[in-house]
Design an enzyme around this catalytic site. Structure first.
Site, PDB file in Angstrom:
ATOM      1  N   TYR A 167       0.819  -1.219   0.000  1.00 14.39           N
ATOM      2  CA  TYR A 167       0.000   0.000   0.000  1.00 14.39           C
ATOM      3  C   TYR A 167       0.851   1.266   0.000  1.00 14.39           C
ATOM      4  O   TYR A 167       2.051   1.231   0.204  1.00 14.39           O
ATOM      5  CB  TYR A 167      -1.061  -0.002   1.089  1.00 14.39           C
ATOM      6  CG  TYR A 167      -0.688  -0.054   2.545  1.00 14.39           C
ATOM      7  CD1 TYR A 167       0.590   0.151   3.025  1.00 14.39           C
ATOM      8  CD2 TYR A 167      -1.708  -0.300   3.480  1.00 14.39           C
ATOM      9  CE1 TYR A 167       0.861   0.120   4.378  1.00 14.39           C
ATOM     10  CE2 TYR A 167      -1.446  -0.340   4.836  1.00 14.39           C
ATOM     11  CZ  TYR A 167      -0.160  -0.121   5.286  1.00 14.39           C
ATOM     12  OH  TYR A 167       0.102  -0.157   6.631  1.00 14.39           O
ATOM     13  N   GLU A 168       0.177   2.377  -0.292  1.00 16.75           N
ATOM     14  CA  GLU A 168       0.813   3.685  -0.528  1.00 16.75           C
ATOM     15  C   GLU A 168       1.797   3.641  -1.698  1.00 16.75           C
ATOM     16  O   GLU A 168       2.809   4.320  -1.710  1.00 16.75           O
ATOM     17  CB  GLU A 168       1.515   4.208   0.736  1.00 16.75           C
ATOM     18  CG  GLU A 168       0.665   4.214   1.975  1.00 16.75           C
ATOM     19  CD  GLU A 168      -0.668   4.922   1.800  1.00 16.75           C
ATOM     20  OE1 GLU A 168      -0.817   5.721   0.857  1.00 16.75           O
ATOM     21  OE2 GLU A 168      -1.580   4.674   2.609  1.00 16.75           O
ATOM     22  N   GLY A 169       1.465   2.846  -2.691  1.00 18.30           N
ATOM     23  CA  GLY A 169       2.315   2.674  -3.863  1.00 18.30           C
ATOM     24  C   GLY A 169       3.174   1.453  -3.722  1.00 18.30           C
ATOM     25  O   GLY A 169       4.115   1.427  -2.918  1.00 18.30           O
TER      26      GLY A 169
END
Length: 592
Positions: A434-436
């Site tokens: 997550y978050e890229g």
């Protein structure tokens, strides 16, 4: 089950002997003397140990549930959230103008590490709120800041970030959520978002969603994207709560880990929202939140590894298995403890060296954020922008690896839920996604950050390493064990950067095929620099007759391990980068 003790002595070492925070010219750092930081860290450590850690396993087992449209968090979370709020911990680095304490960001990182180690899923409720606070603080109107920030600072209200949709993850230009302007200046938001951490829950009075959506006239792709404030419950002009907004939870995702955090499918059915920042410039506003979140996720990577390492270390010290090949170390017992065996020591040292190095790297990154935000230091801003994908990608990859290694120390018992080690592995896994996802971090590093400002931040990093080596080359012990390995690793990083400089434009596949290796190569050099700094500080403490000599000797020995056994990985990553695109791209799609 696992227990947790905050590593406050090591944190104090990083703050005051490696980074020398109280001597820094960064505004606010002069107040960070040893007694002051010790008081903060000790109190946060108690909350982490006594309140949050006991709920980690039970929260994982119970999870969150959706009942008649209401998301219920695990037993004990209400009381723990109240304790965190009452202690003022969510407000530690927030703006005093809105009820914050105004301390530097580095202190928020230090306390945040403890809370993540103790209970990562729980901490996400306040962690995401801080991201929403930062986005509104940076891009909101004064009316918006006054309406939302005081409640977000106290976590009376919490915040979320809504990007992902069922058909698009990283490619936000494909989003379908729409924002229709209304006569009163608001917008009607319609669409569905997925994977929304802390999307809804029963811990706060209200949830303030920051939602990416496309408003008319913005064009295709991300150029048409805007960011909107969409409260779960509408806020009246006098600050009181009004009617329920047209936003609801469609489902709670069944996940591999972080079960104590409600990861929701959010449905927006003509919900009322207000533009945050400029129209059709939503990506710029969202990246304020995203960049902060990426640093926080990097911290999660090593913080979970810290908790796993503590359990593995204790188990290795207590568990009796086999005899040392050099002779019995526990002759009065039936066997020796696991920790006498070289391979167990290798495993534990790889974890210890990673966690302690990652802490130094993260705190240093936080100091760059403070220099940028508090002193307007453009060089610090450029450097932390360059390092953000490294901190997120490298620390979470290696953090997950460390958690798996900690589980391995337990042998078969590590695979049994009763021991609690699988939770660390399961929780750590999401940090790589997550978050890229980390592959995207590597692409961002090579495709954007490496050449940013004409390569000025990258060159500044090389000069920093070079200057450190030159400044300390007269220290023979440091030179042999730390400076020479660091010099070799830095040469590998420079050689890799030159490959991209010469091949990137004419053969972009070659650069992108090597991007993941470059991210890890860069991460290792950063860690090598941190360990060299730590060894210098520990050596100075020993020379000066510091009290806890065993602590400093252990620090130097752990650093030597990293430089000798982990840092040489830079040569492997460089060799892979030099192979170019052919090994990756030559296989036809039908051959997969």
């Amino acid at each position: 089950m696992p227990s947790y003790a905050a590593p406050t002595q090591d944190m104090q070492f990083v703050l005051h002997e490696v980074l020398n925070v109280s001597q820094s010219e960064t505004p606010g750092y002069a107040d960070l003397d040893r007694d002051f930081t010790a008081a903060i860290l000790d109190e946060a450590g108690k909350i982490a140990r006594d309140v949050l850690a006991p709920l980690n396993a039970s929260g994982d087992a119970e999870g969150c549930r959706l009942e008649n449209g209401v998301v219920r968090t695990p037993a004990g979370f209400h009381e723990a959230f109240a304790a965190v709020k009452d202690g003022g911990w969510p407000a530690i680095d927030c703006d005093p103008a809105y009820g914050g304490q105004g301390l530097p960001y580095i202190m928020s990182c230090a306390t945040g590490e403890m809370f993540v180690s103790a209970n990562m899923a729980f901490n996400m409720y306040q962690g995401l709120t801080h991201g929403a606070y930062s986005a509104i603080h940076a891009h909101g109107t004064e009316a918006q800041r006054m309406a939302y920030l005081p409640k977000l600072v106290t976590c009376d209200w919490t915040g979320t970030m809504n990007l992902t949709e069922p058909h698009c993850g990283t490619d936000l230009g494909m989003m379908r959520t729409r924002a229709e302007p209304q006569a009163d200046g608001s917008y009607r938001i319609t669409g569905q978002k997925i994977f929304i951490s802390a999307g809804d829950h029963d811990l706060a009075e209200n949830v303030i969603h920051l939602v990416l959506a496309k408003a008319p006239g913005g064009g295709e792709g991300t150029r048409g994207v805007s960011l909107f404030i969409v409260p779960k419950i509408l806020v009246n002009d006098d600050g009181s709560l009004g009617a329920r907004n047209a936003v609801s939870v469609g489902n709670i995702e069944e996940k591999m880990g972080i079960h104590g955090n409600a990861t929701c499918v959010m449905n927006y059915d003509g919900a009322t929202g207000w533009l945050l920042g400029d129209l059709h410039k939503g990506m710029r506003a969202m990246f304020t939140m995203m960049n902060e979140a990426r640093l926080s996720v990097g911290l999660q990577g090593y913080a979970v590894a810290e908790a796993a390492y503590q359990s593995a270390r204790s188990y290795a010290q207590d568990r009796l298995q086999g005899r040392a090949v050099t002779g019995a170390k526990n002759p009065d017992g039936p066997a020796d403890p696991l920790i006498v065996h070289p391979d167990i020591r290798r495993n534990l040292l790889s974890q210890k060296a990673f966690v302690e190095g990652a802490r130094m790297l993260t705190f240093w990154g936080a100091s760059l954020v403070d220099r940028s935000n508090r002193a307007g230091d453009a060089a610090a801003e450029g450097l932390i922008s360059l390092l953000t994908p490294v901190l997120k990608g490298f620390l979470t990859d290696k953090g997950f690896e460390a958690a798996v290694n900690a589980q391995q120390v337990f042998g078969g018992h590590g695979y049994i839920e009763e021991q609690g080690m699988s939770q660390f592995v399961r929780d750590a896994r999401i940090t790589m996604i997550y978050e890229g996802a980390n592959g995207v971090q590597a692409l961002d590093l090579v495709g954007r950050k490496l050449a940013a400002e004409g390569g000025k931040p990258m060159m500044a990093f090389f000069e920093m390493v070079k200057a450190f080596i030159k400044e300390n080359e007269s220290d023979e012990a440091l030179a042999k064990d730390f400076l020479e390995p660091l010099k070799a690793a830095s040469r590998d990083l420079q050689a890799a950067a030159m490959v991209f400089a010469s091949e990137g434009m004419k053969n972009p596949d070659a650069a992108l095929a090597g991007s993941y290796d470059f991210m890890h190569l860069f991460g290792h050099v950063c860690m090598g620099l941190m360990w060299a700094r730590a060894a210098r500080a520990a050596g100075a403490a020993l020379t000066g007759g510091a009290g806890d000599a065993d602590f400093y000797r252990a620090k130097i020995a752990t650093g030597r391990y990293y430089m000798a056994r982990e840092l040489p990985a830079t040569a492997l990553h460089l060799a892979r980068i030099r192979t170019g695109a052919a090994p990756v791209m030559d296989l036809a799609e039908a051959g997969f």
